[in-house]
Design a protein around this motif. Structure first.
Motif, PDB file in Angstrom:
ATOM      1  N   ARG A   1       0.846  -1.206   0.000  1.00 57.12           N
ATOM      2  CA  ARG A   1       0.000   0.000   0.000  1.00 57.12           C
ATOM      3  C   ARG A   1       0.868   1.238   0.000  1.00 57.12           C
TER       4      ARG A   1
ATOM      5  N   GLY B   1      -2.803  -6.973  -4.405  1.00 57.86           N
ATOM      6  CA  GLY B   1      -4.008  -6.617  -3.645  1.00 57.86           C
ATOM      7  C   GLY B   1      -3.833  -5.316  -2.879  1.00 57.86           C
TER       8      GLY B   1
ATOM      9  N   ALA C   1      -5.805  -1.803  -3.588  1.00 60.49           N
ATOM     10  CA  ALA C   1      -6.613  -1.201  -2.522  1.00 60.49           C
ATOM     11  C   ALA C   1      -6.203   0.247  -2.287  1.00 60.49           C
TER      12      ALA C   1
ATOM     13  N   TYR D   1      -8.130  -3.262   2.813  1.00 55.75           N
ATOM     14  CA  TYR D   1      -7.515  -4.455   2.232  1.00 55.75           C
ATOM     15  C   TYR D   1      -7.259  -5.447   3.354  1.00 55.75           C
TER      16      TYR D   1
ATOM     17  N   SER E   1      -5.323  -8.875   3.925  1.00 63.43           N
ATOM     18  CA  SER E   1      -4.367  -9.768   3.276  1.00 63.43           C
ATOM     19  C   SER E   1      -4.392 -11.124   3.954  1.00 63.43           C
TER      20      SER E   1
ATOM     21  N   VAL F   1     -10.834  -4.995  -0.746  1.00 60.56           N
ATOM     22  CA  VAL F   1      -9.941  -5.869  -1.504  1.00 60.56           C
ATOM     23  C   VAL F   1      -9.443  -6.953  -0.548  1.00 60.56           C
TER      24      VAL F   1
END
Ligand SMILES: Cc1cc2nc3c(=O)[nH]c(=O)nc-3n(C[C@H](O)[C@H](O)[C@H](O)COP(=O)(O)OP(=O)(O)OC[C@H]3O[C@@H](n4cnc5c(N)ncnc54)[C@H](O)[C@@H]3O)c2cc1C
Lengths: 321, 247
Positions: A104, B128, B132, B139, B141, B173
């Motif tokens: 991210r 992923g 996201a 998200y 995981s 996600v």
């Protein structure tokens, strides 16, 4: 300019993966001639003592919303720390929390990210990091082509080294913390067991053990050695053992110092997840079992005879009655 | 519920791992391609299970790859899913791939985006999380279980040494692994139906690649196994203690 290391912790303890990341990050910083600093979200007693791993400063953000992991909220906070400190390399453990945050952060900062790093970067020509690919069957040297770089260090790939006796200055960092869209309903930790991904020694059983009722000796040997237990895929598929013990190409990939495989044939998909183990011991009654080709030490014999004898010898060694 | 399932092609698990062009490319000669097992067994089958409970569910598959990815995406359609989208591009950079998938997700307004926990070739476990972040969504995981509960999802996820159960707002996600669903094999009806399901090809949007692979290496060969007689396990314990110094 600095190397910023994410200090992952739970239940008041710094995770082993974070200690590895600290050791990696401080060695990298020394090589680049910059400071190594930590970023800590949530509350952790005595964080300053992490200075012994070489970090000089720890930027801490404590807030109720940071007492459980929400990758989205954590990422936004870490991004603020990166911006304020001008960090150029951010190091995470590639453990379960690292996997929730690091990608991210990469997308948010548009910073190149390598996950599964197993060594310090080669900076002679750019910034190239070796990572594990093809589930441990090969390595790739990946070039990180942006100014800010993110590294996810594979667990058990880098030795924990306390490089100094210093104390880190813990600085409270003022960050905007967003509301979380994730609520933790429950946490279920397996008590008194070494997490498989972090374990130095793993004792693993396969279909050769015939049934779940025969795992007593596997558990006993593991306990004596302070090891985690693992298994082959068909063993977890048939529910002899829980899913989280499944290692291999489609299970967990592990890299302990010692992997003891008992009654496992050594199929290519199994080997993929365990062949980064430093020493492999195979106990199998079939001298033709493929696992022997990947092993350092082997015993051809019936597990039901050999393993109890091994247990006796370990007890003698450890002075356990 | 509208679900987007990310599908990647990966070499068969028994494929020989070798490299060409001065160790800069994976040698694809003679390699059989499969659906990345985590995408197939867990992400796709979980989406199919959701649709079986709620037939109004729509499942779209997306892959980023060249035309040679089509047999694999057809195989995925044979298991289930209503239509597939192939983004006509090849890349090894996670951010580039995630940017393409995020664009598809944005256009299609999905409630859920499912990925496998990682691919078995590059093992990056990154798509992923990146998707996201690009979409501004939560998200989860390494998900082990998943149930829909109104506008939220109850998701079990792996943590160090255990499991955590989260309640997460949808859209979200999720990266999927063992426990999410039981692997299935496509049946004849599915295989026939897959032939006529739409497979749309779209050109990629402009996106950056942040990384590049310089070279590959194979691990050094093992020195060879030292055999210890079955009637002398004390010798094994002695070696591990005195020579390897691990116990
Ligand atoms: C796409 C795909 C992905 C896969 N992913 C994985 C994965 O991630 N992990 C994984 O493990 N497998 C995986 N597999 C399965 C793999 O191919 C093998 O089938 C599996 O590893 C075999 O498990 P095993 O060694 O326990 O059982 P077996 O192959 O049945 O071997 C049992 C072994 O025990 C020995 N034995 C029997 N009795 C005794 C005794 N009394 N004492 C000592 N030894 C004994 C036998 O000689 C034999 O070698 C995958 C397969 C596919 C197709």
């Amino acid at each position: 300019m600095s190397v910023l290391i994410f200090i992952d912790h739970s239940d008041g303890q710094v995770k082993k993966g974070a200690l590895e990341a600290l050791s990696y990050g401080t060695q990298l910083a020394a090589r680049l001639g910059v400071a190594a600093e930590g970023v800590l979200l949530g509350a952790l007693p005595d964080a300053g003592q992490l200075g012994k791993y070489g970090v000089t400063k720890i930027h801490q953000v404590d807030n109720d919303a940071l007492h459980h992991l929400d990758g989205q909220v954590f990422t936004a906070v870490i991004a603020q720390v990166v911006e304020a400190t001008g960090a150029k390399v951010i190091v995470f453990s590639n453990n379960s929390d690292g996997k929730a945050i690091a990608p991210r952060l990469s997308a948010r900062l548009k910073a190149a990210f390598v996950s599964g790093a197993i060594a310090l970067p080669d900076t002679a020509n750019g910034f190239v990091v070796k990572k594990s690919v093809f589930s441990g069957k090969a390595f790739a040297n990946v070039s990180l082509n942006t100014e800010v770089k993110i590294i996810g260090l594979n667990p058990n790939s880098f030795a924990v080294t306390a490089s100094g006796s210093g104390t880190a200055e813990v600085i409270s960092f003022n960050a905007t913390v967003d509301a979380s869209k994730v609520k933790v309903l429950s946490t279920n930790k397996i008590k008194d067991e070494v997490p498989l991904g972090e374990a130095e020694i793993v004792v693993s059983g396969g279909r050769g053990l015939k049934g779940p009722e025969n795992w007593g000796m596997i558990e006993e040997l593991a306990k004596l050695l302070g090891a985690a237990t693992a298994c082959s895929r068909p063993v977890s598929d048939t529910h002899w053992r829980p899913h989280h013990e499944h290692v291999g190409q489609t299970g967990l990939a592990i890299a302990p110092n010692l992997y003891i495989a008992i009654g496992i044939s050594g199929a290519i998909q199994h080997l993929a997840g365990v062949n980064r183990s430093k020493t492999i011991v195979v106990i199998n009654k079939d001298p033709e079992a493929p696992f022997f080709k990947a092993a350092d030490y082997g015993i051809v014999g019936d597990a039901f005879e050999v393993v109890p004898k091994v247990i006796e010898e370990v007890k003698k060694l450890k002075g356990v009655a | 519920m509208k679900i987007l399932v990310c599908i990647s092609k990966s070499p068969d698990t028994t494929a020989k791992i070798a490299f060409t062009d001065n160790n800069t490319k994976f040698a694809t000669d003679g390699v059989q391609w499969i659906i990345n097992p985590y995408d197939e067994w867990y992400a796709l089958v979980k989406a199919i299970e959701i649709k079986e409970k709620d037939p109004a569910t729509v499942i779209h598959l997306v892959t980023v790859g060249l035309a040679d990815a089509e047999p694999v995406i057809r195989k995925a359609l044979a298991l289930g899913g209503d239509e597939a989208i192939r983004i006509n591009a090849e890349s090894q950079d996670s951010f580039y791939i995630a940017s393409q998938i995020a664009e598809v997700a944005r256009q299609g307004n999905y409630d859920l985006v499912f990925t496998g926990k990682e691919t078995i070739d590059y093992n990056s476990a990154s798509i992923g999380g990146m998707v996201a972040e690009l979409l501004g969504l939560p998200y989860v995981s390494l998900a082990l279980s998943f149930e829909i509960n109104g506008t939220k999802a109850i998701i079990g996820r792996e943590i160090e040494g255990g499991e955590e159960t989260d309640e997460v707002e949808i859209p979200a996600v999720v990266s999927c692994q063992k426990g999410m669903a039981e692997a299935r094999i496509p049946n004849m009806r599915g295989i026939m139906a897959a032939r006529t399901k739409p497979l749309k090809v779209q050109e990629p949007v402009a996106a950056d690649s942040l990384t590049s692979i310089v070279s590959f290496e194979l691990p050094p060969a093992k020195a060879g196994v030292k055999m210890i007689p079955a009637d002398n396990p004390g010798e094994l314990v002695r070696i591990l203690h005195e020579e390897v110094k691990i116990i």
